[in-house]
Scaffold this active site. Structure first.
Site, PDB file in Angstrom:
ATOM      1  N   ALA A   1       1.752  -1.654  18.480  1.00 40.41           N
ATOM      2  CA  ALA A   1       2.482  -2.481  19.445  1.00 40.41           C
ATOM      3  C   ALA A   1       3.507  -3.319  18.692  1.00 40.41           C
ATOM      4  CB  ALA A   1       1.515  -3.385  20.200  1.00 40.41           C
TER       5      ALA A   1
ATOM      6  N   VAL B   1      -0.479  -4.129  15.014  1.00 39.79           N
ATOM      7  CA  VAL B   1       0.531  -4.922  15.716  1.00 39.79           C
ATOM      8  C   VAL B   1       1.637  -5.299  14.739  1.00 39.79           C
ATOM      9  CG1 VAL B   1       1.013  -7.039  16.992  1.00 39.79           C
ATOM     10  CG2 VAL B   1      -1.152  -5.851  17.352  1.00 39.79           C
ATOM     11  N   LYS B   2       2.856  -5.058  15.181  1.00 39.85           N
ATOM     12  CA  LYS B   2       4.028  -5.471  14.402  1.00 39.85           C
ATOM     13  C   LYS B   2       4.584  -6.742  15.023  1.00 39.85           C
ATOM     14  CE  LYS B   2       8.876  -4.110  13.813  1.00 39.85           C
ATOM     15  NZ  LYS B   2       9.878  -3.034  14.034  1.00 39.85           N
ATOM     16  N   THR B   3       4.760  -7.769  14.189  1.00 42.93           N
ATOM     17  CA  THR B   3       5.307  -9.016  14.717  1.00 42.93           C
ATOM     18  C   THR B   3       6.157  -9.695  13.656  1.00 42.93           C
ATOM     19  OG1 THR B   3       4.729 -10.955  16.038  1.00 42.93           O
ATOM     20  CG2 THR B   3       3.464 -10.630  14.013  1.00 42.93           C
TER      21      THR B   3
END
Length: 263
Positions: free
Chosen positions: A141, A172-174
């Site tokens: 995501a 998760v990429k943030t």
């Protein structure tokens, strides 16, 4: 977690538990991008330093050699553009059959939490997890903020990461943030990789935030513009590889950058 999903994740996340993903998907919403006009040529000298490419099916088919390629994380969301009304109004663009046909090791899609299309993009994520888990395909995501870059603060990022993980994302990429990034990571029960965001002013600035993020629990990076838009992309990729996989500090990484640049 079944064997197929574990096997695919192991191609992306290396035995040291870390990863260096190289995104070249920017054209899917902003068209031709500086230094990415010919994606295959741009990434060719950088391949030895990264662990996977994050790419759309169109660029994958037309620009990346299928023989000897790095593992592929296939971007499967899109349908909006920089000149359109709202970047957040994304749809799923790629079928599960296409993901399998292209032998992708994972898929990636954006979620726009807090936007007018929060529900729709989270539904995209949930539906994708449901489909991909039938075939053992990991889902990454991407916690996108669209044009609202001021949202990149810990409380918001932590909220996004946790929601994405709760809906089943495997990674998760943030964005990295200067204050309380450790709280973003610790509040997310699945691995977190750092996005690059807009290009930084200096190479040192990039290395500093990557080093800080790794110290605070991120397992790796998903950096594109800060690598292939660097005046010395190969040197930059090598320096980042050293921080991610060799526990190099910023000084050591800068020394490596200068060493490769001189060659």
């Amino acid at each position: 977690m079944d064997w197929g999903l574990k096997n695919r994740l192991s191609k992306l996340i290396q035995p040291d538990g870390h990863c260096f993903f190289m995104p070249i998907d920017h054209g899917y919403f902003q068209g031709p991008t500086s230094k990415l006009e010919k994606p295959g040529e741009t990434v060719k000298p950088l391949m030895p330093y990264c662990d996977a490419l994050f790419v759309t099916r169109g660029v994958l088919r037309s620009c990346i050699d299928a023989a000897g390629s790095k593992p592929i994380i296939l971007r499967i969301s899109g349908g909006t553009s920089m000149v359109g009304k709202d970047l957040a109004n994304e749809i799923i663009t790629t079928s599960i059959e296409e993901v399998i046909r292209l032998n992708a090791s994972a898929v990636g899609l954006s979620v726009f939490i807090g936007s007018d299309y929060e529900k729709e993009t989270l539904q995209n994520l949930a539906d994708t997890v449901n489909k991909c888990e039938n075939y053992g395909i990991p889902v990454m995501a991407v916690t996108a903020v669209g044009r609202e870059m001021e949202k990149r603060e810990a409380r918001y990022l932590a909220l996004c990461c946790r929601i994405a993980a709760e809906l089943g994302a495997h990674v998760v990429k943030t964005y990295w943030c200067e204050k309380d990034f450790d709280k973003v990571v610790s509040g997310c029960p699945v691995p977190v990789v750092m996005a690059g965001g807009p290009k930084c002013e200096t190479e040192k600035e990039v290395l500093e935030f990557v080093y800080d993020g790794m110290q605070k629990g991120a397992i790796g990076i998903n950096l594109g513009r800060n690598v292939w838009q660097s005046p010395n992309p190969t040197a930059m990729a090598r320096a980042l590889q050293a921080i991610v996989h060799e526990k190099a500090n910023v000084k050591k990484a800068l020394d490596l950058y200068d060493e490769v640049k001189r060659k």
